[in-house]
Scaffold this active site. Structure first.
Site, PDB file in Angstrom:
ATOM      1  N   GLU A 145     -84.053   6.365  -6.975  1.00  6.56           N
ATOM      2  CA  GLU A 145     -83.738   7.678  -7.523  1.00  6.56           C
ATOM      3  C   GLU A 145     -83.129   7.578  -8.912  1.00  6.56           C
ATOM      4  O   GLU A 145     -83.433   8.384  -9.792  1.00  6.56           O
ATOM      5  CB  GLU A 145     -82.795   8.433  -6.585  1.00  6.56           C
ATOM      6  CG  GLU A 145     -83.461   8.891  -5.294  1.00  6.56           C
ATOM      7  CD  GLU A 145     -84.671   9.779  -5.548  1.00  6.56           C
ATOM      8  OE1 GLU A 145     -84.710  10.471  -6.570  1.00  6.56           O
ATOM      9  OE2 GLU A 145     -85.585   9.771  -4.710  1.00  6.56           O
ATOM     10  N   TYR A 162     -78.922  16.374  -8.105  1.00  3.30           N
ATOM     11  CA  TYR A 162     -80.253  16.055  -7.590  1.00  3.30           C
ATOM     12  C   TYR A 162     -80.258  14.739  -6.819  1.00  3.30           C
ATOM     13  O   TYR A 162     -80.714  14.682  -5.662  1.00  3.30           O
ATOM     14  CB  TYR A 162     -81.300  15.986  -8.720  1.00  3.30           C
ATOM     15  CG  TYR A 162     -82.502  15.227  -8.221  1.00  3.30           C
ATOM     16  CD1 TYR A 162     -83.387  15.830  -7.338  1.00  3.30           C
ATOM     17  CD2 TYR A 162     -82.683  13.878  -8.532  1.00  3.30           C
ATOM     18  CE1 TYR A 162     -84.438  15.123  -6.789  1.00  3.30           C
ATOM     19  CE2 TYR A 162     -83.732  13.164  -7.988  1.00  3.30           C
ATOM     20  CZ  TYR A 162     -84.605  13.782  -7.124  1.00  3.30           C
ATOM     21  OH  TYR A 162     -85.618  13.083  -6.571  1.00  3.30           O
ATOM     22  N   ASP A 176     -85.385  18.866  -8.265  1.00  3.21           N
ATOM     23  CA  ASP A 176     -85.681  18.187  -9.522  1.00  3.21           C
ATOM     24  C   ASP A 176     -86.622  19.068 -10.337  1.00  3.21           C
ATOM     25  O   ASP A 176     -86.860  20.223  -9.977  1.00  3.21           O
ATOM     26  CB  ASP A 176     -86.317  16.815  -9.244  1.00  3.21           C
ATOM     27  CG  ASP A 176     -87.756  16.968  -8.770  1.00  3.21           C
ATOM     28  OD1 ASP A 176     -88.035  17.973  -8.095  1.00  3.21           O
ATOM     29  OD2 ASP A 176     -88.587  16.107  -9.078  1.00  3.21           O
TER      30      ASP A 176
END
Length: 308
Positions: A50, A133, A151
């Site tokens: 991520e 996020y 996102d």
DNA sequence: AAGGCGGGGCT
DNA sequence: AGCCCAGCCTT
């Protein structure tokens, strides 16, 4: 063509949500992008992926991710590494502050969480480099939490489908949360992002191939009506000198990556073609962010990658 | 609320 | 030649 439900109605209508989820998950089962980091269920590996994917195309992040995970398979291994090596492993990804933040996160995980990635949303978001996020993405993908990770893809997909004009962040987050299915939060998370990346693209969306087609306000809008495009922050004019500053920082870091461990590079050797002041400003900035160390040398100030 | 921060891919 | 990308942090 069905009229697009207003978000409030959708949040209330469990049956509609069920139909949407089924359609989306069926679509994803057929068309999922084969990204390497989707094969793992290890929270650390997911967290790394991520961070790498922040403002970086997922397919490209996936390549670097495979190499990085071989070198730093656990939080403890990254925590114990030298920052110089971490920055070398980060080469080519850009936004190099992320590499330093990720290492700091690994050290927090080791020091405060027993070496295990925390599953708590608030604890995740307190980690360096982990924002709203990424915290939700890790919570959903690694721990099956029922949170919507918003996102740029999800913002565009949900914005186009269920809103007539760009929603505020809180409204969008509430809808994203409400849509997460009970059973497979991780698959859902991947699926909605894939819709944005491969079908609901910012330009030339493939509405005919979209699993949300029958609910989508954007697809139903008659020609000539206002259509929502990019739903992120408006892009202003970027001054040329800003791009040059970024470029110079990148060139300096690449020079330092190529030096041996602990070796210092004199400012005078960096300057070459570049403006002396620009080099000094760039190095001060890099030092302030923990990307380089500075010292006073004999001829001029010197810099190196952090050894710690 | 706005600006800084990379590098590569796509149109 | 622009525009965009699984954002975050600082001011």
């Amino acid at each position: 063509m069905a009229v697009a439900p207003v978000p409030e109605a959708l949040v209330r209508d469990a049956r509609a949500r069920t139909r949407i989820r089924r359609r989306v998950l069926d679509w994803y089962a057929r068309t999922a992008r084969p990204l390497a980091f989707r094969e793992t269920s290890d929270p650390w590996a997911i967290l790394v992926s991520e961070v790498m994917a922040q403002q970086t195309q997922a397919a490209r992040a996936a390549e670097a991710w495979t190499r990085f995970m071989a070198a730093y398979p656990t939080p403890a291994s990254l925590a114990a590494a030298s920052s110089a090596d971490v920055l070398r492993a980060w080469r080519g990804l850009g936004y190099n502050r992320r590499a330093i933040a990720l290492q700091r996160a690994a050290r927090v995980i080791v020091d405060e969480h027993g070496g295990r990635v925390p599953s708590d949303l608030e604890a995740l978001q307190r980690l360096p480099g982990i924002g709203p996020y990424s915290a939700r993405a890790v919570a959903a993908l690694a721990f099956g939490r029922h949170v919507g990770a918003v996102d740029t893809n999800v913002r565009r997909v949900l914005g186009r489908a269920f809103f007539d004009e760009p929603p505020d962040a809180g409204t969008l987050q509430a809808l994203a949360d409400a849509l997460v299915p009970r059973r497979q939060p991780g698959l859902w998370t991947h699926a909605v992002m894939d819709i944005g990346a491969t079908v609901c693209r910012i330009r030339a969306p493939h509405c005919d191939a979209c699993p949300l087609r029958s609910w989508c306000a954007y697809a139903a809008a008659p020609a000539g009506s206002v259509r929502v495009g990019r739903l992120g922050r408006a892009t202003g004019n970027v001054p040329a000198f800003a791009a040059l500053s970024r470029w110079l920082r990148g060139r300096i870091l690449d020079r330092l990556r190529d030096l041996g461990d602990g070796a210092w590079l004199a400012f005078d050797d960096v300057i070459g073609l570049h403006d002396t002041t620009a080099v000094a400003v760039a190095l001060r900035g890099l030092a302030g962010e923990g990307l380089v160390e500075l010292r006073e040398g004999n001829r001029s100030p010197e810099a190196r990658l952090p050894t710690g």
